[in-house]
Design a protein around this motif. Structure first.
Motif, PDB file in Angstrom:
ATOM      1  N   ASN A   1       0.858  -1.177   0.000  1.00 44.27           N
ATOM      2  CA  ASN A   1       0.000   0.000   0.000  1.00 44.27           C
ATOM      3  C   ASN A   1       0.899   1.232   0.000  1.00 44.27           C
ATOM      4  OD1 ASN A   1      -2.250   1.580   0.072  1.00 44.27           O
ATOM      5  ND2 ASN A   1      -2.760   1.148   2.197  1.00 44.27           N
ATOM      6  N   LEU A   2       0.882   2.004  -1.088  1.00 44.00           N
ATOM      7  CA  LEU A   2       1.746   3.174  -1.203  1.00 44.00           C
ATOM      8  C   LEU A   2       1.104   4.383  -0.530  1.00 44.00           C
ATOM      9  CD1 LEU A   2       2.923   2.872  -4.920  1.00 44.00           C
ATOM     10  CD2 LEU A   2       4.058   2.054  -2.850  1.00 44.00           C
ATOM     11  N   PRO A   3       1.913   5.257   0.058  1.00 44.33           N
ATOM     12  CA  PRO A   3       1.368   6.473   0.683  1.00 44.33           C
ATOM     13  C   PRO A   3       0.880   7.455  -0.388  1.00 44.33           C
ATOM     14  CG  PRO A   3       3.768   6.457   0.796  1.00 44.33           C
ATOM     15  CD  PRO A   3       3.359   5.141   0.232  1.00 44.33           C
ATOM     16  N   ASP A   4       0.081   8.432   0.024  1.00 46.01           N
ATOM     17  CA  ASP A   4      -0.481   9.407  -0.909  1.00 46.01           C
ATOM     18  C   ASP A   4       0.595  10.235  -1.606  1.00 46.01           C
ATOM     19  OD1 ASP A   4      -3.053   8.582  -0.368  1.00 46.01           O
ATOM     20  OD2 ASP A   4      -3.337  10.048   1.250  1.00 46.01           O
ATOM     21  N   TYR A   5       1.736  10.408  -0.973  1.00 43.97           N
ATOM     22  CA  TYR A   5       2.790  11.220  -1.580  1.00 43.97           C
ATOM     23  C   TYR A   5       3.659  10.455  -2.574  1.00 43.97           C
ATOM     24  CZ  TYR A   5       5.322   9.216   2.408  1.00 43.97           C
ATOM     25  OH  TYR A   5       5.859   8.370   3.345  1.00 43.97           O
ATOM     26  N   ALA A   6       3.342   9.213  -2.853  1.00 42.24           N
ATOM     27  CA  ALA A   6       4.057   8.456  -3.884  1.00 42.24           C
ATOM     28  C   ALA A   6       3.579   8.929  -5.255  1.00 42.24           C
ATOM     29  CB  ALA A   6       3.804   6.967  -3.731  1.00 42.24           C
ATOM     30  N   ASP A   7       4.514   9.155  -6.171  1.00 36.75           N
ATOM     31  CA  ASP A   7       4.192   9.628  -7.514  1.00 36.75           C
ATOM     32  C   ASP A   7       3.984   8.409  -8.425  1.00 36.75           C
ATOM     33  OD1 ASP A   7       3.941  10.849  -9.957  1.00 36.75           O
ATOM     34  OD2 ASP A   7       5.639  12.210  -9.679  1.00 36.75           O
ATOM     35  N   GLU A   8       2.721   8.084  -8.690  1.00 34.29           N
ATOM     36  CA  GLU A   8       2.404   6.893  -9.485  1.00 34.29           C
ATOM     37  C   GLU A   8       2.877   6.996 -10.933  1.00 34.29           C
ATOM     38  OE1 GLU A   8      -1.027   9.718  -9.586  1.00 34.29           O
ATOM     39  OE2 GLU A   8       0.008   8.753  -7.937  1.00 34.29           O
ATOM     40  N   ASN A   9       3.235   8.200 -11.390  1.00 32.14           N
ATOM     41  CA  ASN A   9       3.733   8.386 -12.753  1.00 32.14           C
ATOM     42  C   ASN A   9       5.241   8.216 -12.861  1.00 32.14           C
ATOM     43  OD1 ASN A   9       1.139   8.993 -13.846  1.00 32.14           O
ATOM     44  ND2 ASN A   9       1.295  10.999 -12.887  1.00 32.14           N
ATOM     45  N   LYS A  10       5.916   8.053 -11.740  1.00 35.98           N
ATOM     46  CA  LYS A  10       7.371   7.920 -11.744  1.00 35.98           C
ATOM     47  C   LYS A  10       7.788   6.664 -10.974  1.00 35.98           C
ATOM     48  CE  LYS A  10       8.270  12.826 -12.242  1.00 35.98           C
ATOM     49  NZ  LYS A  10       8.886  14.012 -11.645  1.00 35.98           N
ATOM     50  N   ILE A  11       7.510   5.516 -11.573  1.00 36.99           N
ATOM     51  CA  ILE A  11       7.887   4.235 -10.986  1.00 36.99           C
ATOM     52  C   ILE A  11       8.793   3.517 -11.991  1.00 36.99           C
ATOM     53  CG2 ILE A  11       7.065   2.007 -10.140  1.00 36.99           C
ATOM     54  CD1 ILE A  11       4.446   3.362  -9.361  1.00 36.99           C
ATOM     55  N   GLU A  12       9.938   3.072 -11.519  1.00 41.20           N
ATOM     56  CA  GLU A  12      10.883   2.356 -12.366  1.00 41.20           C
ATOM     57  C   GLU A  12      11.226   1.029 -11.705  1.00 41.20           C
ATOM     58  OE1 GLU A  12      14.294   4.828 -12.869  1.00 41.20           O
ATOM     59  OE2 GLU A  12      13.204   6.383 -13.935  1.00 41.20           O
ATOM     60  N   ALA A  13      11.465   0.016 -12.533  1.00 41.89           N
ATOM     61  CA  ALA A  13      11.826  -1.303 -12.009  1.00 41.89           C
ATOM     62  C   ALA A  13      12.984  -1.868 -12.818  1.00 41.89           C
ATOM     63  CB  ALA A  13      10.635  -2.245 -12.065  1.00 41.89           C
ATOM     64  N   THR A  14      13.928  -2.489 -12.098  1.00 41.67           N
ATOM     65  CA  THR A  14      15.049  -3.180 -12.738  1.00 41.67           C
ATOM     66  C   THR A  14      15.223  -4.530 -12.052  1.00 41.67           C
ATOM     67  OG1 THR A  14      16.661  -2.130 -11.263  1.00 41.67           O
ATOM     68  CG2 THR A  14      16.271  -1.066 -13.379  1.00 41.67           C
ATOM     69  N   TYR A  15      15.760  -5.484 -12.806  1.00 38.00           N
ATOM     70  CA  TYR A  15      16.030  -6.811 -12.255  1.00 38.00           C
ATOM     71  C   TYR A  15      17.460  -7.183 -12.608  1.00 38.00           C
ATOM     72  CZ  TYR A  15      15.592 -11.788 -11.242  1.00 38.00           C
ATOM     73  OH  TYR A  15      15.766 -13.049 -10.731  1.00 38.00           O
ATOM     74  N   LYS A  16      18.276  -7.400 -11.567  1.00 40.65           N
ATOM     75  CA  LYS A  16      19.676  -7.722 -11.785  1.00 40.65           C
ATOM     76  C   LYS A  16      20.173  -8.601 -10.639  1.00 40.65           C
ATOM     77  CE  LYS A  16      24.200  -5.676 -12.503  1.00 40.65           C
ATOM     78  NZ  LYS A  16      25.004  -4.467 -12.478  1.00 40.65           N
TER      79      LYS A  16
END
Length: 155
Positions: A115-130
């Motif tokens: 559950n993300l807080p209200d101040y999380a920017d849902e338009n700026k999410i990045e994911a990497t797998y290494k």
């Protein structure tokens, strides 16, 4: 073959070459002792997670070795970030000389949600797998984020 019967509390324990240790544990273990068992010992595969927060971002590190980035599914709905993965492996070994076929399969899956807080920017999410680590970085919205601080009295 002889079978031994051991009494441990109220339930007798049958010790033989055919005894199932999980069945024995279920009836003879103290309830507080089950919390000490690791998840992998009881056959559930749930990856470990590290959660980090800085002034500018939230970070989720999820340990999931043996997977590919294509195996993951990351979704966001109503401030709920869901991370899941599925992988099916099949192996077949055939030996015509000895006339046998051996087939094996393995299926892994998990689902974690945050559950993300209200101040999380849902338009700026990045994911990497290494190297077996899925790293999800969520930017925080700019602006004044007041942190709620209060003391809780104990009654």
């Amino acid at each position: 073959m002889e079978t031994l019967v051991k009494r441990d509390g109220m339930f007798p324990s049958i010790i033989s070459q055919f005894a199932n240790p999980l069945f024995e544990d279920f009836f003879t273990r103290d309830i507080s002792d089950w919390a000490d068992r690791s998840i992998s010992a009881i056959g559930v595969n749930l990856p470990s997670v590290n959660l980090k927060e800085t002034d500018t971002k939230l970070e989720i590190e999820l340990a999931a070795p043996g997977l590919k980035k294509e195996d993951f599914k990351i979704e966001l709905e109503n401030n709920m970030l869901s991370i899941s993965a599925e992988k099916e492996e099949k192996k077949e070994i055939t030996n015509k000389k000895d006339d046998y076929v051996r087939k094996e399969f393995n299926y892994k899956s998990f689902y974690r949600s945050f559950n993300l807080p209200d101040y999380a920017d849902e338009n700026k999410i990045e994911a990497t797998y290494k190297d077996g680590i899925l790293d999800v970085i969520i930017a925080k919205k700019p602006g004044d984020r007041k942190k709620l601080s209060k003391s809780i009295s104990i009654k």
